[in-house]
Design a protein around this motif. Structure first.
Motif, mmCIF file in Angstrom:
data_model
loop_
_atom_site.group_PDB
_atom_site.id
_atom_site.type_symbol
_atom_site.label_atom_id
_atom_site.label_comp_id
_atom_site.label_asym_id
_atom_site.label_seq_id
_atom_site.Cartn_x
_atom_site.Cartn_y
_atom_site.Cartn_z
ATOM 1 N N LYS A 2 79.853 68.994 54.147
ATOM 2 C CA LYS A 2 80.231 68.685 52.775
ATOM 3 C C LYS A 2 79.522 69.624 51.804
ATOM 4 N N THR A 3 80.236 69.937 50.716
ATOM 5 C CA THR A 3 79.683 70.850 49.725
ATOM 6 C C THR A 3 79.549 70.155 48.382
ATOM 7 N N ILE A 4 78.941 70.848 47.456
ATOM 8 C CA ILE A 4 78.771 70.318 46.101
ATOM 9 C C ILE A 4 80.125 70.102 45.427
ATOM 10 N N THR A 38 76.634 57.900 43.850
ATOM 11 C CA THR A 38 77.470 57.126 44.779
ATOM 12 C C THR A 38 78.269 58.055 45.687
ATOM 13 N N ALA A 39 78.831 59.115 45.083
ATOM 14 C CA ALA A 39 79.601 60.086 45.873
ATOM 15 C C ALA A 39 78.714 60.767 46.913
ATOM 16 N N ILE A 40 77.502 61.100 46.511
ATOM 17 C CA ILE A 40 76.554 61.732 47.439
ATOM 18 C C ILE A 40 76.288 60.821 48.624
ATOM 19 N N ASN A 41 76.056 59.543 48.344
ATOM 20 C CA ASN A 41 75.749 58.581 49.407
ATOM 21 C C ASN A 41 76.949 58.372 50.334
ATOM 22 N N LEU A 43 79.480 60.380 50.902
ATOM 23 C CA LEU A 43 79.803 61.594 51.663
ATOM 24 C C LEU A 43 78.682 62.005 52.611
ATOM 25 N N ASN A 44 77.540 61.288 52.504
ATOM 26 C CA ASN A 44 76.367 61.648 53.304
ATOM 27 C C ASN A 44 76.005 63.112 53.085
ATOM 28 N N TYR A 45 76.013 63.498 51.815
ATOM 29 C CA TYR A 45 75.789 64.898 51.435
ATOM 30 C C TYR A 45 74.304 65.186 51.295
ATOM 31 N N TYR A 46 73.875 66.295 51.880
ATOM 32 C CA TYR A 46 72.501 66.762 51.730
ATOM 33 C C TYR A 46 72.538 68.171 51.158
ATOM 34 N N PRO A 47 71.845 68.419 50.038
ATOM 35 C CA PRO A 47 71.835 69.769 49.463
ATOM 36 C C PRO A 47 71.306 70.784 50.459
ATOM 37 N N ASN A 48 71.930 71.947 50.496
ATOM 38 C CA ASN A 48 71.465 73.049 51.340
ATOM 39 C C ASN A 48 70.265 73.688 50.668
ATOM 40 N N GLN A 49 69.084 73.189 51.015
ATOM 41 C CA GLN A 49 67.879 73.658 50.346
ATOM 42 C C GLN A 49 67.626 75.142 50.584
ATOM 43 N N ASN A 50 67.998 75.615 51.786
ATOM 44 C CA ASN A 50 67.782 77.038 52.071
ATOM 45 C C ASN A 50 68.615 77.905 51.129
ATOM 46 N N ALA A 51 69.888 77.517 50.965
ATOM 47 C CA ALA A 51 70.764 78.301 50.100
ATOM 48 C C ALA A 51 70.285 78.238 48.656
#
Length: 338
Positions: A2-4, A38-41, A43-51
């Motif tokens: 998943k993306t932003i 809510t959308a983040i939760n 979608l189980n989205y985790y920010p790409n910290q490396n990017a």
């Protein structure tokens, strides 16, 4: 993955607004913030910290390539790296190569493709020439525990000659002539260098190692046990065992004691690295202290500084570290062969 943008679509907002929430920026209403969270939760989205780190000019992330990150020696390196990165707000991206050259090269190439400007490389087998070529591509590439003449100012290493001298002096002090050596794999360049100095200094003191008393190990506790088993089974006589890491020394001490052989009354033991292993036996065994954390801290700060200022003036003396002998209770006069 998943993306932003996926989060933005689900929340019915712009990607820019999602970014503001992820970075805890002001200017977002409570309702919009709640929708985005809510959308983040969902979608189980985790920010790409490396990017995210790389997007900040590639200076807020550092790539680290180590053979492993589990053993006390390498975990100490990671601890030293973290001491510096935490104060510089730099993110660590760890790569474990498992002592495999292809994995080392693969990790290094990936970091270059992702435009990392700071990299710490602990390579056991990549040639000097090839590392020099990589140094031209990565301004903040620093080599750990190895000296390469062409890029010496970007290498952090231990004075292995002093380490070998300390070991030999202690053996001579306790009158040992019949010395067994538990060597590490030939692929470990730093260990091969230490063993070479050790043999040269021993010879200068009138002591010649018997080929039958040299056992190559894989550097593990089991490797140390197996090596001692082989030596005892061969009927070879020795009064001291020298190991080029503490894991093999730990294994050697345990196996000798299980055979009813007294440490140090019958056999003396010296390890290398001053890791927790040297304090886990009774008695604790002699070992060479290597300032691993300080070396890791210096490597990290140098990599960060060079990424910002490639033409930085560097004092070579700041890159070489001096070992010392930790005297515990595993040495005694080698009078009689058992």
């Amino acid at each position: 993955m998943k993306t932003i943008k996926d989060v933005a679509v689900k929340a019915g907002v712009s990607p820019a607004l999602v970014s503001r929430v992820l970075n805890n920026k002001p200017g977002v209403s409570a309702l919009a913030r709640e929708k985005i969270q809510t959308a983040i939760n969902e979608l189980n989205y985790y920010p790409n910290q490396n990017a995210r780190a790389l997007n900040k000019g590639n200076l807020s992330a550092i790539g680290v390539i180590l053979p492993n990150i589990i053993t006390p020696y390498f975990s100490s390196i990671v601890s030293g790296i973290e001491n510096v990165t935490s104060h510089n707000e730099v993110q660590i991206v760890l790569n474990s190569s498992s002592f495999d050259q292809d994995k080392e090269l693969g990790a290094l190439n990936t970091l270059i493709q992702q435009r990392y400007q700071s990299v710490i490389l602990f390579s056991t087998s990549i040639s000097d020439q090839r590392i020099v070529e990589y140094a031209d591509k990565v301004p903040g590439l620093v080599i750990f525990d190895r000296k390469i003449k062409e890029i010496e100012h970007r290498c952090i290493w231990l004075d292995d000659q002093i380490a070998a001298q300390l070991m030999v002096d202690e053996l001579v002090k306790f009158q040992h002539q019949h010395i067994a050596v538990l060597d590490l794999p030939d692929s470990l360049l730093h260990s091969s260098r230490r063993f070479l100095y050790f043999k040269q200094i021993l010879k200068a003191r009138g002591i010649t190692l018997s080929a039958g008393l040299i056992e190559q190990t894989d550097g593990t506790i089991q490797g140390g046990q197996d090596a001692i088993y082989n030596l005892l089974a061969s009927g070879q006589k020795f009064t001291a065992v020298v190991c080029f890491n503490d894991a093999t020394a730990y294994g050697a001490v345990n196996f000798l004691q299980k055979q009813g052989i007294s440490i140090p009354k019958e056999v003396s033991v010296i390890g290398f690295n001053d890791s927790t292993y040297s304090k886990m036996t009774v008695p604790n065994f002699h070992t060479i202290h290597t300032p691993i954390k300080k070396m890791a801290e210096r490597s990290t700060q140098l990599a960060i500084d060079l990424a910002k200022q490639p033409d930085l003036s560097i004092d070579r003396n700041d890159n070489i570290f001096t070992p010392h002998l930790v005297k515990n209770h595993s040495m005694a006069v080698g009078k009689a062969l058992f």
